[in-house]
Design a protein around this motif. Structure first.
Motif, short mmCIF file in Angstrom:
data_model
loop_
_atom_site.label_atom_id
_atom_site.label_comp_id
_atom_site.label_asym_id
_atom_site.label_seq_id
_atom_site.Cartn_x
_atom_site.Cartn_y
_atom_site.Cartn_z
N THR A 279 0.14 4.51 0.09
CA THR A 279 -0.31 5.59 0.75
C THR A 279 -0.52 5.48 2.29
O THR A 279 -0.93 6.19 3.01
CB THR A 279 -1.72 6.04 0.32
OG1 THR A 279 -2.67 4.83 0.58
CG2 THR A 279 -1.70 6.19 -1.31
N SER A 280 0.19 4.29 2.87
CA SER A 280 0.05 4.05 4.18
C SER A 280 1.45 3.32 4.64
O SER A 280 2.07 2.80 3.89
CB SER A 280 -0.97 3.33 4.52
OG SER A 280 -1.07 1.88 3.91
N GLU B 236 0.85 -1.12 0.08
CA GLU B 236 -0.01 0.14 -0.11
C GLU B 236 0.93 1.22 -0.15
O GLU B 236 1.73 1.61 1.12
CB GLU B 236 -1.19 -0.13 1.38
CG GLU B 236 -1.68 1.23 1.55
CD GLU B 236 -2.63 1.56 0.24
OE1 GLU B 236 -2.41 2.87 -0.24
OE2 GLU B 236 -3.60 0.90 -0.08
#
Length: 132
Positions: free
Chosen positions: A123-124, A121
């Motif tokens: 964005t995290s 992921e």
């Protein structure tokens, strides 16, 4: 012959501790807490060679939207024989309807999890607070 199950009944503190020591994970240093954590998991998939625990994956879930696979491990003497893939496929089948399936991978295992459909992921970032 390796057998697989979701049954927790045969899981002992000693068997779990031995498996975690085999992969040199720090969790093995807390056998009571580790046993309780596994037994309190939403589900546990295990692999057995006779009465020897040789693989394990556990899941924590809200039983609706998300599942987190916390521990996934195979005794090094059995690695490369498909045990990890089998127990992860058991878990993915069990939680197929969940919207979000999450795990945190060590760098050397990223390719294994990508082969099962997991993607990083972008964005995290995994975040932790450790105690003890």
């Amino acid at each position: 012959m390796i057998t697989y199950t979701f049954e927790k009944a045969g899981l002992t503190k000693e068997g779990i501790e031995r498996l975690f020591h085999s992969v040199e994970w720090e969790s093995a240093s807390y056998p009571e807490d580790l046993h309780q954590a596994i037994m309190n998991s939403h589900s546990v998939a295990t692999a057995w060679d006779g009465d020897k625990l040789v693989g394990l994956a556990n899941a924590l879930s809200d039983d609706s939207m998300a599942v987190y696979f916390h521990y996934v491990l195979t005794d090094p003497a059995y690695q490369g024989s498909g045990i990890g893939k089998t127990i992860m496929n058991m878990m993915l089948d069990r939680y197929e309807e969940m919207h979000t399936k999450v795990l945190v991978s060590y760098p050397k295992a990223v390719g294994f999890y990508e082969s099962l459909g997991f993607e990083p992921e972008q964005t995290s970032t995994p975040m932790y607070v450790f105690s003890r």
